[in-house]
Design a protein around this motif. Structure first.
Motif, short mmCIF file in Angstrom:
data_model
loop_
_atom_site.label_atom_id
_atom_site.label_comp_id
_atom_site.label_asym_id
_atom_site.label_seq_id
_atom_site.Cartn_x
_atom_site.Cartn_y
_atom_site.Cartn_z
N ALA A 347 0.85 -1.21 0.00
CA ALA A 347 0.00 0.00 0.00
C ALA A 347 0.87 1.25 0.00
O ALA A 347 1.95 1.24 0.60
CB ALA A 347 -0.87 0.01 1.25
N GLY A 366 5.51 -1.70 13.86
CA GLY A 366 6.90 -1.51 13.44
C GLY A 366 7.22 -0.04 13.74
O GLY A 366 6.32 0.81 13.70
N TRP A 367 8.48 0.28 14.03
CA TRP A 367 8.75 1.66 14.46
C TRP A 367 8.44 2.68 13.38
O TRP A 367 7.89 3.76 13.65
CB TRP A 367 10.18 1.83 14.98
N GLU A 372 5.04 7.02 11.45
CA GLU A 372 4.25 7.55 10.34
C GLU A 372 2.81 7.83 10.82
O GLU A 372 2.20 8.82 10.41
CB GLU A 372 4.28 6.58 9.14
N1 UDP Z 1 5.06 0.10 4.03
C1 UDP Z 1 4.36 0.62 2.98
N2 UDP Z 1 3.37 -0.14 2.43
C2 UDP Z 1 3.07 -1.38 2.88
C3 UDP Z 1 3.80 -1.90 3.98
C4 UDP Z 1 4.78 -1.13 4.54
O1 UDP Z 1 4.61 1.74 2.51
O2 UDP Z 1 2.14 -2.01 2.34
C5 UDP Z 1 6.17 0.90 4.60
C6 UDP Z 1 5.75 1.70 5.80
O3 UDP Z 1 5.30 2.97 5.40
C7 UDP Z 1 7.05 1.75 6.62
C8 UDP Z 1 7.76 0.47 6.25
O4 UDP Z 1 7.18 0.01 5.04
O5 UDP Z 1 7.84 2.84 6.21
C9 UDP Z 1 7.61 -0.63 7.28
O6 UDP Z 1 8.46 -0.40 8.34
P1 UDP Z 1 8.07 -0.73 9.83
O7 UDP Z 1 9.22 -0.37 10.70
O8 UDP Z 1 6.79 -0.10 10.19
O9 UDP Z 1 7.80 -2.27 9.88
P2 UDP Z 1 8.52 -3.56 9.26
O10 UDP Z 1 7.88 -3.78 7.96
O11 UDP Z 1 9.98 -3.26 9.16
O12 UDP Z 1 8.17 -4.62 10.25
#
Ligand code: UDP
Length: 494
Positions: A347, A366-367, A372
């Motif tokens: 997304a 997730g951080w 965000e």
């Molecule tokens: N993200 C996104 N679209 C998605 C899933 C994740 O843009 O469908 C991005 C989200 O905006 C964030 C990152 O991927 O910047 C995920 O990092 P986060 O630390 O929240 O969690 P992780 O995926 O590393 O567990």
């Protein structure tokens, strides 16, 4: 614009995992306003960010990407498997780390040939060898870990005291000692980060710790007003400078930059915006559970039915689904067509969060996602799974007081084996948490107002003269001073 020496050159080593890559690309674009920036990664990862880095170069930012080949065959990984999200099972992490370790020599060779020569390495802490390379090149190295100061400090306390050893069972609650908020969690929630079951992983964590201790400072994607009590405490615990330079996602201002963070989205951004435009202000719940989490078929059904029962309009991003789940989704999508939009795969999260129709965010904590959500000024439904996510959940709910939990239990990070684990979040608790977050009564309104205020603080932190902008400036200044210090001849006292 601040002026720094023209030959200042930052080298960035992002971990090949979306959460870490996305954020390092944001950091690269921020630093490239003041210096040359080189990102070191692998071909598959370069492709994921090509449109963003190409746009940065077109806008005259001095950014380049240098590719290194991961020796995948040598460690027994399939060809092209260059990102943690491409590994079929979490058991293969150890092989990925082995391949990453083998990049030390090629990386050093590349760095020695660069012009201007490197001034500073900013490395994900999962490349501990960058510490040795920085020493050999006689340049400073800053380390980047992932979580914010609160969670980082809690992890530090748990790894450096015997608090966890004193607790008998995984389901027993304890209070995190030595911090200013009362944070209670179970041993399983606290200990699922950095649990090393194999000798290779124990060795790897030890090397990471040593490399972190040797770093010249710590870069954090956060802002000081968010973690007032924790920035200084972390700096004291680590005995290091801590630079909060975020939320870096706010550096993305155009629709294109916001929409193209990370993978190619599973929905056209304009269709998504059109759908949101038709909804009332603050009426939509956005559900996105990260780039690594994966759920069993049963868990996806519980989540979906919980959302359906809540009667709240929603956008739900489903990262991966089995054939069984895809079949179930056909009927489900028809049932919720009037108020539910399903995004398959990826997304455009930051773009969706920035739309005024969105009123709540269901996150895996997730951080980056947490920050965000904070940046968008939104209250959150928390649905953590593993690693630092339970601590981030505590931060959202107990420290910031802007969240409601669906009551997830710890799920081992074992993608490929999701169906072995019982359902963690039940439909009734999903429904209840969504309703409480969207609620317009006193309790919901209180959370919404606190979240809104934090969103405003986040934005001003990133503006010129704001705390995160000033921290970026003084971080660069500090690097320059360290370089000058390193350049001084060493005199032996006779
Ligand atoms: N993200 C996104 N679209 C998605 C899933 C994740 O843009 O469908 C991005 C989200 O905006 C964030 C990152 O991927 O910047 C995920 O990092 P986060 O630390 O929240 O969690 P992780 O995926 O590393 O567990």
């Amino acid at each position: 614009m601040a002026s720094f020496p023209k030959d200042l050159h930052f080298i960035l080593f992002p971990l090949m995992q979306q959460g870490h890559m996305i954020l390092m690309i944001d950091i690269a674009r921020i630093l490239a306003q003041y210096a040359t920036v080189t990102i070191i990664t692998t071909p598959v990862n370069t492709k994921r960010f090509k449109s963003v880095t190409d746009r940065a170069v077109e806008s005259k930012l001095n950014i380049q990407v240098i590719e290194l080949q991961l020796p995948l065959a040598e460690v027994g990984l399939p060809d092209g498997c260059e990102n943690f999200d491409m590994l079929p099972s979490a058991n293969l992490f150890v092989k990925m780390y082995a391949a990453m370790d083998m990049l030390e020599k090629p990386a050093e060779n590349v760095l020695r040939g660069l012009n201007p020569s490197p001034s500073c390495i900013i490395s994900d802490n999962q490349f501990p060898w960058t510490n040795d390379v920085a020493k050999r090149l006689n340049i400073p190295r800053l380390v980047f870990h992932g979580p914010g100061c609160f969670t980082y400090l809690c992890l530090h306390i748990m790894m450096n005291t015997n608090v966890l050893n004193q607790i008998e069972s995984d389901s027993d609650y304890f209070v995190v000692p030595g911090i200013s908020d009362r944070i209670e969690l179970t041993k399983a929630q606290a200990g699922s980060w950095g649990k090393s079951e194999t000798k290779e992983m124990v060795d790897f964590f030890t090397r990471m710790k040593v490399a972190e201790e040797a770093a010249n400072g710590i870069v954090i994607n956060s802002f000081e007003e968010l973690e007032v009590n924790y920035v200084g405490e972390l700096a004291k615990a680590k005995d290091k400078k801590v630079w909060c330079i975020g939320p870096v996602s706010l550096h993305n201002r155009s629709i294109q930059d916001m929409a193209e963070r990370g993978n190619k989205a599973g929905i056209d951004e304009n269709d998504c915006l059109k759908w949101l435009d038709m909804k009332e202000q603050q009426s939509v719940m956005f559900v996105c559970l990260g780039s690594m989490s994966s759920f069993s078929h049963e868990q996806i059904i519980e989540l979906g039915v919980g959302l359906e029962l809540s009667n709240v309009p929603f956008i739900w991003c489903i990262r991966s689904s089995t054939e069984e789940t895809k079949r179930w989704l056909i009927g489900y999508e028809e049932r919720v067509i009037d108020r539910g939009l399903i995004v398959h795969g990826w997304a455009p999260q930051v773009l969706i969060l920035s739309h005024e129709a969105v009123g709540g965010f269901m996150t895996h904590c997730g951080w980056n996602s947490t920050l965000e959500g904070v940046s968008a000024g939104l209250p959150m439904v928390t649905c953590p799974q593993f690693a630092d996510q339970f601590l981030n959940e505590k931060f959202i709910i107990d420290v910031l007081q802007i969240g409601v939990s669906v009551g997830c239990k710890v799920v081992p990070n074992a993608f490929g084996e999701e169906d072995k684990f019982e359902v963690s979040a039940k439909k009734e608790s999903v429904k209840m948490a969504v309703e409480r977050i969207m609620d317009k009564e006193e309790e919901g309104e209180g959370r919404r107002m606190r979240a809104k205020k934090l969103g405003e603080l986040a934005k001003s932190a990133m503006e010129k003269g704001g705390p995160s902008h000033l921290n970026t400036m003084s971080m660069i200044q500090d690097i320059i001073e360290q370089l000058n210090e390193n350049a001084k001849p060493i005199h032996d006292d006779v």
